[in-house]
Design a protein around this motif. Structure first.
Motif, PDB file in Angstrom:
ATOM      1  N   ASP A 113     -22.745  49.278   0.809  1.00  0.00           N
ATOM      2  CA  ASP A 113     -23.134  48.123   1.624  1.00  0.00           C
ATOM      3  C   ASP A 113     -23.026  48.393   3.121  1.00  0.00           C
ATOM      4  OD1 ASP A 113     -23.624  46.698  -0.651  1.00  0.00           O
ATOM      5  OD2 ASP A 113     -21.667  45.694  -0.688  1.00  0.00           O
ATOM      6  N   VAL A 114     -22.485  49.550   3.505  1.00  0.00           N
ATOM      7  CA  VAL A 114     -22.239  49.832   4.926  1.00  0.00           C
ATOM      8  C   VAL A 114     -23.512  49.788   5.766  1.00  0.00           C
ATOM      9  CG1 VAL A 114     -21.507  51.636   6.543  1.00  0.00           C
ATOM     10  CG2 VAL A 114     -20.090  51.092   4.559  1.00  0.00           C
ATOM     11  N   PRO A 115     -24.617  50.436   5.350  1.00  0.00           N
ATOM     12  CA  PRO A 115     -25.806  50.451   6.218  1.00  0.00           C
ATOM     13  C   PRO A 115     -26.381  49.072   6.520  1.00  0.00           C
ATOM     14  CG  PRO A 115     -25.963  52.153   4.529  1.00  0.00           C
ATOM     15  CD  PRO A 115     -24.807  51.282   4.156  1.00  0.00           C
ATOM     16  N   LYS A 116     -26.185  48.117   5.621  1.00  0.00           N
ATOM     17  CA  LYS A 116     -26.759  46.789   5.843  1.00  0.00           C
ATOM     18  C   LYS A 116     -25.720  45.765   6.298  1.00  0.00           C
ATOM     19  CE  LYS A 116     -26.463  46.209   0.813  1.00  0.00           C
ATOM     20  NZ  LYS A 116     -27.226  45.978  -0.430  1.00  0.00           N
ATOM     21  N   SER A 117     -24.528  46.215   6.627  1.00  0.00           N
ATOM     22  CA  SER A 117     -23.465  45.305   7.068  1.00  0.00           C
ATOM     23  C   SER A 117     -23.550  45.064   8.567  1.00  0.00           C
ATOM     24  CB  SER A 117     -22.085  45.883   6.727  1.00  0.00           C
ATOM     25  OG  SER A 117     -21.933  46.048   5.342  1.00  0.00           O
ATOM     26  N   LYS A 118     -23.109  43.873   9.000  1.00  0.00           N
ATOM     27  CA  LYS A 118     -23.009  43.568  10.417  1.00  0.00           C
ATOM     28  C   LYS A 118     -21.876  44.394  11.026  1.00  0.00           C
ATOM     29  CE  LYS A 118     -26.189  40.343  10.431  1.00  0.00           C
ATOM     30  NZ  LYS A 118     -27.461  40.506  11.174  1.00  0.00           N
ATOM     31  N   TRP A 119     -22.041  44.739  12.297  1.00  0.00           N
ATOM     32  CA  TRP A 119     -21.060  45.601  12.942  1.00  0.00           C
ATOM     33  C   TRP A 119     -19.677  44.958  12.979  1.00  0.00           C
ATOM     34  CZ3 TRP A 119     -20.173  50.390  13.839  1.00  0.00           C
ATOM     35  CH2 TRP A 119     -19.168  50.764  14.727  1.00  0.00           C
ATOM     36  N   TYR A 120     -19.620  43.667  13.257  1.00  0.00           N
ATOM     37  CA  TYR A 120     -18.314  43.008  13.364  1.00  0.00           C
ATOM     38  C   TYR A 120     -17.561  43.034  12.036  1.00  0.00           C
ATOM     39  CZ  TYR A 120     -20.331  38.889  11.044  1.00  0.00           C
ATOM     40  OH  TYR A 120     -20.913  38.038  10.147  1.00  0.00           O
TER      41      TYR A 120
END
Length: 687
Positions: free
Chosen positions: A262-269
């Protein structure tokens, strides 16, 4: 020849004549017992007699001998261990001197006795709880471990059954596993507070948590097992248990909750806490877990380092490879300057991982899989490094494309300058070695290019000020801020060099001179002696115009520049002193020379409005801006003292414009302060 003798267990091998009580029966070679005063029994009445010369391939059946042990420790303490081992060693010496053709055709009774004792000792140790077997009888424990080595020699010399060896190895392996599990390593989860604190990325803990005594005992067991041909069993036990322990330590950081996919589509915060957790976990592995694990293994396998090297390589690979997927995914995110420090943390952790992998790598052992792991770490690290380079480029693009057209109030330090310089300061103070690793020799060029872009940006923004004096204040403030940040950072100053610092200081001085020339030199024109004399004496009319124009211009300057800002205390002091040094002597001299022209007149205060001391005091109030006023209002608001706040605002309006001033101007001022007041109220509500 062999004889039947009767020996009490309290006098076995004690060099004492045996009494006839509490009998045990042993069949020993005569030479082995010749040193003892003993009583012969009637061989014809002996209850049992064994063959004196059994065949080499046949071992005595000792399983039908009655167990003489009354308690778990009795067989271990009632004989002379040193004498027994000495006799076995003497036997080895005798065998080494026998020609191959004349090798012994039978098993000496000494060997049979030794095996009986070892079997009985194994039974005794098996009756003791695992993990505590070798703690209460140091002499007997040492005898047992030393005897196992001799069993192997006996097996080779006489081809005796390996049953007792297998029993001994099973006992040692069981004890080895129990000791490996007996660790005081921490097991509680790492708290979220610690995991979210970037300053506590390495947690000092007792790991691996073994006592010195247990480490020494494990070393002895490992040496015996490997020497006995049980290297596989020994390594299997060690690697399985230590791998489980490392995994338990990793789980304490709760990183398994992170879904890497899920990292690539996660929000930075939402990624930032996970990055911090990963960094703390990885740092803990490279700085605590793996070094401590390596030190433990080198001690336990001190006699077999090459064996441990293979175990440790597999352990490192099994621990680190799963950790590399996360930064690999994070590296695919868009490189923005604001993400720089998290990426620098990741890069530093990967660098330390690579160092650990490289230093702990195989020397005599060359494993292809281990080389693949090192290459993978290096590849991920390089990807993060490229993202960091892109982030610096993003920062430079942001400076170049900054199109804000609103000048900063009061000529204060521009937010862009403040942000970028503090950004650079933190980056080079905390991560200079990382940046050097990434940029190499271009690190200096990178810093210089960013500061040059800031200089260009400042020149452009200074053109937004219509007042030339305020323009120079703006340039002076911002260039001074850049200079102070660089000089205050050892790392940045070293990179920029003393010559740059001198040039920047010269720029600030030039802006200062330009400001003073633009503002105060013009004021001095009303205090010159030129044109005052008319027909050889001071003209009262000229003096009235001079004082009137001076007062008007000074009031305008004071009114305007009191709201301007110089935040650097040293610079503020220097400017005030320089203004005073220019204005005060000239004004004092002019007033002293021509004050007499107004003596006796009713309008003296109208023209000589200020005393020299008043001028000096008013100069000391320049460049304070509205900061102090806002601060007082903020403090009053925080204390919820509305009445005092309103009174303070009213006093500000009257103080700045006077009761006799323009009513519209005074009203406008009050409206402005009330607007600030309401804005602060809304800000506090949001807090």
């Amino acid at each position: 020849m062999s004889i039947n003798i009767v020996i009490t267990k309290n006098n076995f091998l004690k060099n004492k004549p045996p009494p006839f009580d509490t009998f045990i029966f042993l069949d020993l070679p005569f030479s082995f017992l010749s040193s003892f005063p003993m009583e012969k029994t009637n061989s014809g009445k002996a209850k049992s007699r064994r063959k004196s010369k059994p065949e080499l391939s046949k071992v005595r059946d000792i399983t039908d001998v009655a167990d003489p042990i009354d308690g778990p420790y009795e067989s271990l303490i009632d004989f002379d261990h040193d004498q027994m081992l000495a006799d076995i060693d003497n036997l080895f010496n005798e065998l080494s001197n026998v020609d191959e053709k004349g090798s012994p055709s039978e098993i000496p009774n000494t060997v049979d006795t030794f095996i009986r004792i070892m079997e009985q000792n194994i039974k005794t140790y098996n009756s003791i709880k695992s993990g505590t077997r070798f703690r209460n009888m140091p002499v007997e424990d040492e005898f047992f471990i030393s005897s196992i080595r001799r069993l192997l020699k006996l097996k080779a010399a006489f081809s005796i059954t390996s049953k007792v060896v297998e029993q001994a190895m099973a006992l040692l392996e069981d004890e080895f596993r129990a000791i490996l599990r007996d660790t005081n390593a921490p097991s509680e989860p790492i708290s979220k507070a610690v995991a979210s604190d970037s300053n506590s990325s390495v947690i000092e803990e007792d790991f691996p948590g073994y006592s010195k005594e247990n480490i020494l005992l494990m070393n002895k067991i490992v040496s015996v097992m490997i020497h006995s041909g049980y290297q596989y069993e020994c390594c299997q036990a060690y690697s399985t248990i230590r791998k489980d322990e490392i995994n338990d330590q990793v789980k304490r950081f709760e990183f398994e909750k992170v879904n890497v996919e899920d990292v690539p589509k996660s929000k930075w915060y939402s990624l930032e806490p996970d990055i911090t957790r990963w960094v703390n976990l990885t740092n803990h592995c490279s700085k605590i877990l793996l070094p401590a694990e390596q030190e433990l293994g080198k001690t336990v396998f001190s006699d077999h380092i090459s064996v441990f090297t293979g175990l440790f390589v597999n352990l490192v690979r099994g621990t680190l490879m799963p950790l590399l997927e996360f930064p690999n995914k994070v590296g695919t995110s868009k490189p923005k300057a604001k993400r720089l420090f998290k990426f620098l943390d990741i890069y530093e952790s990967l660098r330390d991982l690579y160092i650990v992998a490289d230093e702990s790598g195989p020397t005599t052992v060359n494993l292809e899989e281990y080389g693949h792991m090192k290459a993978e770490i290096k590849s991920v690290k390089a990807g993060i490094g490229n993202s960091i380079v892109d982030m610096f480029n993003d920062l430079k693009n942001s400076i170049q494309n900054d199109g804000s057209r609103n000048p900063v109030q009061g000529g204060a330090v521009h937010p862009l300058i403040r942000y970028v310089m503090n950004f650079l300061k933190f980056a080079f103070e905390e991560y200079q070695n990382i940046l050097d690793n990434i940029f190499g020799e271009d690190c200096i060029k990178e810093l210089v290019s960013i500061i040059e872009l800031l200089d260009t940006n400042l020149e452009t923004k200074s053109g937004l000020y219509k007042d030339p004096s305020l323009r120079y204040i703006f340039l002076m403030n911002n260039n001074r801020y850049i200079l102070q940040i660089v000089k205050g950072s050892k790392e940045m100053k070293q990179l920029m060099g003393d010559n740059w610092c001198r040039r920047k200081s010269s720029d600030v001085r030039n802006y200062h001179k330009s400001y003073q020339r633009e503002t105060w030199t013009k004021l001095l024109q009303w205090l010159t002696q030129e044109g005052v004399q008319v027909h050889g004496k001071p003209s009262r009319k000229v003096l009235k115009d001079r004082f009137k124009n001076f007062n008007s211009m000074f009031d305008d300057i004071h009114k305007t520049q009191s709201a301007w800002v110089i935040s650097d205390e040293q610079l503020l002091s220097e400017i005030r002193v320089s203004i005073t040094a220019v204005i005060s002597p000239a004004y004092r001299s002019f007033v002293g020379r021509y004050k007499a022209q107004f003596d006796g007149g009713k309008s003296i205060d109208k023209y000589i409005k200020y005393q020299p001391e008043d001028i000096e005091s008013m100069i000391e109030t320049l460049f304070e801006g509205n900061f102090r006023i806002y601060l007082v209002v903020l403090l009053l608001l925080v204390s919820s003292n509305i009445a005092k706040t309103n009174m303070f605002i009213a006093n500000i309006c009257l103080t700045r414009h006077g009761e006799g001033g323009d009513t519209t101007e005074r009203y406008t001022s009050c409206i402005n302060y009330e607007a600030y007041y309401r804005g602060l109220q809304e800000f506090i509500k949001k807090l």
